[in-house]
Structure formats: structure tokens, C-alpha cells
Design a protein around this motif. Structure first.
Motif, PDB file in Angstrom:
ATOM      1  N   TRP A 132      16.119  12.872  41.518  1.00  7.09           N
ATOM      2  CA  TRP A 132      14.731  12.773  41.950  1.00  7.09           C
ATOM      3  C   TRP A 132      13.998  14.110  41.897  1.00  7.09           C
ATOM      4  O   TRP A 132      12.781  14.156  41.724  1.00  7.09           O
ATOM      5  CB  TRP A 132      14.584  12.103  43.307  1.00  7.09           C
ATOM      6  CG  TRP A 132      15.502  12.498  44.415  1.00  7.09           C
ATOM      7  CD1 TRP A 132      16.694  11.940  44.737  1.00  7.09           C
ATOM      8  CD2 TRP A 132      15.267  13.513  45.399  1.00  7.09           C
ATOM      9  NE1 TRP A 132      17.231  12.545  45.855  1.00  7.09           N
ATOM     10  CE2 TRP A 132      16.375  13.503  46.290  1.00  7.09           C
ATOM     11  CE3 TRP A 132      14.239  14.420  45.639  1.00  7.09           C
ATOM     12  CZ2 TRP A 132      16.483  14.376  47.375  1.00  7.09           C
ATOM     13  CZ3 TRP A 132      14.333  15.290  46.721  1.00  7.09           C
ATOM     14  CH2 TRP A 132      15.440  15.264  47.567  1.00  7.09           C
ATOM     15  N   GLU A 172      13.077  14.247  38.111  1.00  3.67           N
ATOM     16  CA  GLU A 172      12.051  13.240  37.792  1.00  3.67           C
ATOM     17  C   GLU A 172      10.677  13.676  38.310  1.00  3.67           C
ATOM     18  O   GLU A 172       9.664  13.543  37.615  1.00  3.67           O
ATOM     19  CB  GLU A 172      12.436  11.885  38.396  1.00  3.67           C
ATOM     20  CG  GLU A 172      13.553  11.185  37.637  1.00  3.67           C
ATOM     21  CD  GLU A 172      13.969   9.882  38.288  1.00  3.67           C
ATOM     22  OE1 GLU A 172      13.688   9.704  39.509  1.00  3.67           O
ATOM     23  OE2 GLU A 172      14.584   9.042  37.610  1.00  3.67           O
ATOM     24  N   LYS A 202       7.239  14.514  36.272  1.00  2.00           N
ATOM     25  CA  LYS A 202       6.004  13.802  36.648  1.00  2.00           C
ATOM     26  C   LYS A 202       4.841  14.769  36.825  1.00  2.00           C
ATOM     27  O   LYS A 202       3.698  14.464  36.452  1.00  2.00           O
ATOM     28  CB  LYS A 202       6.260  13.027  37.939  1.00  2.00           C
ATOM     29  CG  LYS A 202       5.021  12.402  38.559  1.00  2.00           C
ATOM     30  CD  LYS A 202       5.365  11.759  39.905  1.00  2.00           C
ATOM     31  CE  LYS A 202       4.114  11.265  40.626  1.00  2.00           C
ATOM     32  NZ  LYS A 202       4.445  10.695  41.962  1.00  2.00           N
ATOM     33  N   LEU A 254      18.335  11.549  32.158  1.00  2.00           N
ATOM     34  CA  LEU A 254      16.930  11.304  32.446  1.00  2.00           C
ATOM     35  C   LEU A 254      16.006  11.552  31.251  1.00  2.00           C
ATOM     36  O   LEU A 254      14.798  11.341  31.345  1.00  2.00           O
ATOM     37  CB  LEU A 254      16.469  12.185  33.616  1.00  2.00           C
ATOM     38  CG  LEU A 254      17.129  11.937  34.973  1.00  2.00           C
ATOM     39  CD1 LEU A 254      16.694  13.002  35.966  1.00  2.00           C
ATOM     40  CD2 LEU A 254      16.798  10.547  35.494  1.00  2.00           C
ATOM     41  N   PRO A 289      13.412  15.615  31.430  1.00  2.00           N
ATOM     42  CA  PRO A 289      11.999  15.690  31.817  1.00  2.00           C
ATOM     43  C   PRO A 289      11.545  17.099  32.169  1.00  2.00           C
ATOM     44  O   PRO A 289      10.344  17.378  32.244  1.00  2.00           O
ATOM     45  CB  PRO A 289      11.929  14.786  33.053  1.00  2.00           C
ATOM     46  CG  PRO A 289      13.310  14.859  33.640  1.00  2.00           C
ATOM     47  CD  PRO A 289      14.227  14.954  32.454  1.00  2.00           C
TER      48      PRO A 289
END
Length: 375
Positions: A157, A160, A164, A190, A193
Motif C-alpha cells: 500500500w 500503490e 497514485k 505491482l 508504480p
């Protein structure tokens, strides 16, 4: 001796093969090849180690792939500056440039706690155009009962949320070789990112096996903090350990020296060494004012001492700032009392840029002096 090949020399070319074949067969000399991918071109440096005093510099420069040769000193052979050495400094990683002239700010959480705080931090950075942060997942602590970090459990997280909010580089301390694989596996799963800069904390500056492990991989750059109880030379040699294993994408971080003479600060602020490290090596230099000052004490002028310390380092030419922020410092699991507040972020960023502009103007002033003396 160092042989620098022409930029973008193909490794499958006749010139490259002929050059390497000659160098690898020199008696009493071992060869180490370092590839440096810059923003616009790839550079190849071939280090000749061993009995090189008898080598003729002109003979090396006559090899088909060699652009020039440099005789190097014993200290910091790869990362150091040497006579007649005009090699580039720094590197580019995940679209972000790190060198001895620019400035990158890594504001963030000393230790990752809950997703909400990570989200708030990264959202604030995105709003102010920042693309780097610090997020601690693995935390070495003096007290064995203190919070040691969430480890690999928080990586998905954190990464991520970084993706974002457009965060391109996350500085993350690791304490064991296995953490490299955990980070790499998670990023790959993932779809990568974001990027990660592997941070070596002050307690691990002379953990040579960890340094070698980070040096053997070339995916992630390294941020090495100065050891808090050893000399500058010893810490710079720790950085050379990384480069000697193949990874020369290293940033050196000054974070204060552990001594009672530094009181009331947490550590003796050592930012006067910013220009010294830049003179001795080609590494970009980072400062960590949070762990140097270690408090939110405010000077009579209304400015926090950690902000004054930051200014001192940046005006002296620092290229990176690693600093603690937290949405709710009273709930932070590590170093909450020294963390800056979210509403202080805009002023802090403006102050840093003002100081960096001042450094550029100082450069121009003294360049004029040098130019007049050269006439």
C-alpha cells in the motif's frame, strides 16, 4: 588507472571487444567495468586495479574504444575526484536526476504507521509538485522493545499510494539483504508504480556484508548515512564499498555526529562537511536535519532550529534533504517529537528553494573572483 570509453560504445562492437581483451590481459592488473546510464547517454568506465604504475597512459588512450585515461589516487577510487578528472557526477533514476548541482527534497514519514497518514503525506507532496519522499518500513532501534517497523507487510500500500500521487522515488531504509528482494518482488508484482532508493542507516555504515549486497545490485540507487561514531574518511570508504561491488549510484548523507558536545541537539550538526564531501567525491550530498537537531525547538526569530539547520546545509550546496513530516506527530510510532507539521510544508519548501537560489548566487560571485584571478 581509469579508462573511459566513448559514450554509448556497444558492448558487442569490435572496438569494445578489442579494448577489453587488451586490458584484461595486462599482467598484474585486474579489470572492473562500470556502466553509468545518464539521462542522454550511457558511459562505460573501466577501472584497472593492481600494478598500474608501469602502464603508459598514451598506450591505453590509443585503444579503439577509449576516449581518455585518468590516473587515480588510492582513496575513493571509483567515487572520488582525481587529477584531470572531469567525469560527470550523479545519476538519473526513474526520471529523477541526482547530481552535485541540483536539489531534491525527500519529506515524509520516518516510520510508516497507518495508510491514512501515508495518503495524507503523499497527497500534500503531490499538491506542491514534489516527486520524492521518505517512508520507513524497516526500523533498526536502539531499544529491542521499540517499534521495528511494519516491514514487507506495508510495502504494497505504500508503493500503490506513491504511484497514485506521482511519487517517483521513495527513500526506504533496509537493514538486511533480504529486504532488497522483498522490495523488488513487491514492486514487480505491482507493475513498478514507483522507485526506491535503498537507505543505509548510520548503524549499518560499516555493515560491510550489507554494503556489498546493495552494491551487487544495480536496480536501486543507495543513500548512505554517515556513521555517527566514525570519521568522515571511514564513512566515505563505506560508500566506496558500494561502488566497488558495481553500484556507483550513491548519495552520501550527513546526519550529525553522536557526541555530547552537540547538546542540546540530538547530534552535532555536521553540515559544514557538505562542500568537503563534494570536493573529495563525485557523490551528491544529502542532509538529514531532523536526526541532527532532533526537536521542534524554536529560535527567538520564530524559526524552528531544524529549519535553520536545513538552511545551513542547502546554502552550503546540499543536493538532497531528508526530513521528517507527519500529519499527526503525537501519534507517530517513531520520532514524533521532531517531525514537522503538514501546515509547515509550504513554507519549508519555499525556504529550501530560497536557500538553493542563494547557493547559486554565491557560486556566481566567487566564479567572478576566479575568472579575474585567471586573467
Amino acid at each position: 588507472m581509469l579508462a573511459i570509453l566513448y559514450p554509448d560504445t556497444p558492448m558487442d562492437s569490435d572496438a569494445y571487444r578489442t579494448t577489453l581483451n587488451f586490458l584484461e590481459n595486462l599482467p598484474g592488473v585486474s579489470v572492473r567495468v562500470h556502466e553509468i546510464q545518464g539521462a542522454k547517454q550511457r558511459l562505460t568506465e573501466v577501472y584497472l586495479l593492481g600494478n598500474t604504475k608501469g602502464l603508459n597512459k598514451e598506450d591505453i588512450e590509443a585503444l579503439p574504444a577509449v576516449e581518455r585515461a585518468i590516473r587515480i589516487s588510492e582513496d575513493y577510487r571509483i567515487l572520488g575526484r582525481h587529477k584531470d578528472d572531469n567525469r560527470q557526477n550523479g545519476f538519473t533514476y526513474n526520471g529523477v536526476e541526482f547530481n552535485q548541482s541540483n536539489l531534491n527534497i525527500f519529506a515524509g514519514l520516518c516510520a510508516v504507521d497507518v495508510p491514512e497518514h501515508v495518503e495524507q503525506m503523499m497527497q500534500a507532496l503531490e499538491q506542491h509538485g514534489e516527486v520524492c519522499t521518505r517512508m520507513g518500513a524497516y526500523k533498526p532501534r536502539t531499544n529491542p522493545y521499540s517499534f521495528q517497523g511494519h516491514g514487507k507487510g506495508c510495502l504494497p500500500w505504500v508503493f500503490e499510494k506513491a504511484g497514485k500521487h506521482g511519487i517517483k522515488v521513495v527513500a526506504m531504509e533496509i537493514t538486511h539483504e533480504s529486504h532488497i528482494e522483498e522490495i523488488d518482488t513487491c514492486l514487480e508484482k505491482l507493475g513498478r508504480p514507483t522507485g526506491v532508493m535503498l537507505q543505509i542507516g548510520t548503524r549499518n555504515t560499516q555493515n560491510f556484508e550489507l554494503l556489498k549486497a546493495i552494491g551487487r545490485q544495480s536496480t536501486y540507487p543507495a543513500l548512505l548515512k554517515r556513521g555517527f561514531g566514525i570519521t568522515l574518511n571511514e564513512s566515505l570508504n563505506a560508500a566506496e564499498y558500494l561502488a566497488s561491488e558495481g553500484n556507483a549510484n550513491v548519495i552520501f548523507c550527513l546526519r550529525g555526529m553522536k557526541t555530547e558536545a552537540g547538546q542540546p541537539h540530538r547530534n552535532m550538526v555536521d553540515f559544514a562537511h557538505v562542500p568537503t564531501v563534494k570536493r573529495l567525491t563525485r557523490m551528491p550530498v544529502c542532509i538529514d536535519p531532523s536526526h541532527s537537531v532532533g526537536s521542534r525547538d524554536r529560535a527567538p526569530d520564530g524559526i524552528l532550529e531544524v529549519m535553520h539547520a536545513t538552511a545551513q546545509g542547502v546554502v552550503a550546496g546540499a543536493n538532497m534533504v531528508l526530513v521528517d513530516f507527519h500529519p499527526k506527530p503525537e501519534k507517530a510510532l517513531v520520532d514524533g517529537p521532531q517531525a514537522l507539521l503538514m501546515n509547515e510544508l509550504p513554507a519549508y519548501l519555499e525556504d529550501i528553494r530560497l536557500c538553493h537560489d542563494t547557493w547559486k548566487k554565491r557560486q556566481a560571485i566567487y566564479q567572478t573572483v576566479q575568472d579575474s584571478m585567471a586573467k
